[in-house]
Scaffold this motif. Structure first.
Motif, short mmCIF file in Angstrom:
data_model
loop_
_atom_site.label_atom_id
_atom_site.label_comp_id
_atom_site.label_asym_id
_atom_site.label_seq_id
_atom_site.Cartn_x
_atom_site.Cartn_y
_atom_site.Cartn_z
N GLN A 198 0.80 -1.23 0.00
CA GLN A 198 0.00 0.00 0.00
C GLN A 198 0.83 1.27 0.00
OE1 GLN A 198 -2.40 -0.78 3.52
NE2 GLN A 198 -4.13 -1.39 2.22
N HIS A 199 2.00 1.25 0.67
CA HIS A 199 2.74 2.49 0.88
C HIS A 199 4.22 2.44 0.51
CE1 HIS A 199 -0.85 3.60 3.09
NE2 HIS A 199 -0.69 2.55 3.87
N GLY A 200 4.72 1.28 0.08
CA GLY A 200 6.15 1.14 -0.15
C GLY A 200 6.63 1.48 -1.55
N PHE A 201 5.70 1.81 -2.43
CA PHE A 201 6.06 2.07 -3.82
C PHE A 201 5.37 3.34 -4.30
CE2 PHE A 201 6.14 -2.46 -2.98
CZ PHE A 201 7.41 -2.80 -3.42
N ARG A 202 5.90 3.93 -5.36
CA ARG A 202 5.29 5.13 -5.93
C ARG A 202 3.82 4.87 -6.26
NH1 ARG A 202 7.63 8.05 -11.17
NH2 ARG A 202 8.91 9.15 -9.67
N HIS A 203 3.55 3.71 -6.87
CA HIS A 203 2.19 3.29 -7.19
C HIS A 203 1.87 2.07 -6.34
CE1 HIS A 203 2.15 6.07 -10.53
NE2 HIS A 203 3.31 5.57 -10.93
N PRO A 204 0.86 2.14 -5.50
CA PRO A 204 0.53 0.98 -4.65
C PRO A 204 0.29 -0.28 -5.48
CG PRO A 204 -0.77 2.90 -4.02
CD PRO A 204 -0.07 3.25 -5.31
N LYS A 205 0.64 -1.40 -4.91
CA LYS A 205 0.42 -2.70 -5.54
C LYS A 205 -0.99 -3.17 -5.16
CE LYS A 205 4.82 -3.14 -6.71
NZ LYS A 205 5.26 -3.17 -8.08
N PRO A 206 -1.79 -3.56 -6.13
CA PRO A 206 -3.13 -4.05 -5.78
C PRO A 206 -3.03 -5.37 -5.01
CG PRO A 206 -2.74 -4.26 -8.14
CD PRO A 206 -1.56 -3.55 -7.57
N ILE A 207 -3.94 -5.55 -4.10
CA ILE A 207 -3.97 -6.75 -3.26
C ILE A 207 -5.21 -7.56 -3.59
CG2 ILE A 207 -4.17 -7.60 -0.88
CD1 ILE A 207 -2.62 -5.05 -0.01
N LEU A 208 -4.99 -8.85 -3.83
CA LEU A 208 -6.08 -9.80 -4.03
C LEU A 208 -6.12 -10.71 -2.82
CD1 LEU A 208 -8.24 -11.07 -5.94
CD2 LEU A 208 -6.44 -12.69 -6.62
N ALA A 209 -7.25 -10.73 -2.12
CA ALA A 209 -7.43 -11.64 -0.98
C ALA A 209 -8.11 -12.90 -1.47
CB ALA A 209 -8.28 -10.97 0.09
N VAL A 210 -7.54 -14.03 -1.12
CA VAL A 210 -8.11 -15.33 -1.49
C VAL A 210 -8.59 -16.00 -0.20
CG1 VAL A 210 -7.71 -17.57 -2.56
CG2 VAL A 210 -6.55 -15.54 -3.46
N GLN A 211 -9.88 -16.23 -0.14
CA GLN A 211 -10.43 -16.90 1.04
C GLN A 211 -10.01 -18.36 1.01
OE1 GLN A 211 -14.56 -15.86 0.27
NE2 GLN A 211 -14.48 -14.45 2.00
N PRO A 212 -9.47 -18.85 2.10
CA PRO A 212 -9.02 -20.25 2.12
C PRO A 212 -10.17 -21.23 1.89
CG PRO A 212 -8.21 -19.06 4.03
CD PRO A 212 -9.19 -18.16 3.34
N TRP A 213 -9.84 -22.37 1.32
CA TRP A 213 -10.82 -23.42 1.04
C TRP A 213 -11.52 -23.82 2.33
CZ3 TRP A 213 -13.45 -25.55 -2.66
CH2 TRP A 213 -14.04 -26.78 -2.46
N ALA A 214 -12.85 -23.87 2.29
CA ALA A 214 -13.69 -24.34 3.39
C ALA A 214 -13.53 -23.52 4.67
CB ALA A 214 -13.44 -25.82 3.67
N SER A 215 -13.05 -22.30 4.53
CA SER A 215 -12.88 -21.45 5.70
C SER A 215 -14.18 -20.73 6.02
CB SER A 215 -11.77 -20.43 5.45
OG SER A 215 -11.64 -19.56 6.55
N GLU A 216 -14.50 -20.70 7.28
CA GLU A 216 -15.70 -19.98 7.70
C GLU A 216 -15.39 -18.53 8.06
OE1 GLU A 216 -17.81 -22.08 10.72
OE2 GLU A 216 -17.71 -23.98 9.62
N ARG A 217 -14.11 -18.26 8.31
CA ARG A 217 -13.73 -16.91 8.69
C ARG A 217 -12.57 -16.43 7.83
NH1 ARG A 217 -12.70 -17.44 14.84
NH2 ARG A 217 -11.88 -15.37 14.51
N THR A 218 -12.59 -15.14 7.55
CA THR A 218 -11.55 -14.51 6.73
C THR A 218 -10.95 -13.37 7.53
OG1 THR A 218 -12.82 -15.02 4.77
CG2 THR A 218 -11.12 -13.37 4.52
N SER A 219 -9.67 -13.11 7.34
CA SER A 219 -8.99 -12.02 8.03
C SER A 219 -9.60 -10.68 7.64
CB SER A 219 -7.51 -12.01 7.65
OG SER A 219 -6.89 -10.81 8.07
N ALA A 220 -10.11 -9.96 8.62
CA ALA A 220 -10.68 -8.62 8.36
C ALA A 220 -9.59 -7.67 7.88
CB ALA A 220 -11.35 -8.09 9.62
N VAL A 221 -8.39 -7.81 8.40
CA VAL A 221 -7.27 -6.95 8.00
C VAL A 221 -6.99 -7.10 6.51
CG1 VAL A 221 -4.79 -6.57 8.30
CG2 VAL A 221 -6.23 -6.94 10.30
N VAL A 222 -6.92 -8.33 6.05
CA VAL A 222 -6.65 -8.59 4.63
C VAL A 222 -7.83 -8.16 3.78
CG1 VAL A 222 -6.10 -10.35 2.91
CG2 VAL A 222 -5.05 -10.47 5.18
#
Length: 138
Positions: free
Chosen positions: A90-114
């Protein structure tokens, strides 16, 4: 001609099996090519003498990447280095790198931070992941 996407796949080696499965899905995807800039388990980066050098080494790995892919298991919320990688994207480059969050297989909960940092959140299936990468790096 298929565009090669440069990816940094953020992960914890404590959950390396998920990383390996994700790389397998991407490798088997039709009409999709990628170069993996992730830090392999045996990379000397892991032996950096201090956190500043480790952060700088991760930033160098991430630099040529089109997308940062993060497996968004709940453990990611508590991983110092995954949080560092989010901050770098988000902040280490002139142009931020886009982030793709992949929800883990069969996971009921996902990281709110991610989930909050991500430009897109997708489920654990090849088509969704590839489409997410293509959307974030046209």
């Amino acid at each position: 001609m298929v565009k090669t996407r440069n990816l940094f796949i953020s992960h914890s080696w404590d959950f390396g099996d998920a990383y390996e499965r994700l790389c397998g899905l991407l490798s088997e995807a039709s009409y999709f090519q990628f170069k993996n800039y992730s830090v392999p388990r045996d990379d000397p980066i892991h032996d950096a003498p201090n956190q500043q050098l480790l952060r700088a080494a991760i930033k160098r790995q991430m630099s040529p990447c089109h997308v940062v892919v993060i497996i968004a298991g709940v453990y990611a919320t508590y991983s110092k280095w995954i949080n560092e990688e989010i901050a770098l994207a988000q902040h280490g480059f002139r142009h931020p790198k886009p982030i793709l969050a992949v929800q883990p297989w069969a996971s009921e909960r996902t990281s709110a931070v991610v989930r909050q940092a991500a430009g897109r959140v997708v489920g654990w299936n090849t088509n969704s992941i590839v489409q997410g990468i293509r959307t974030l790096s046209p």
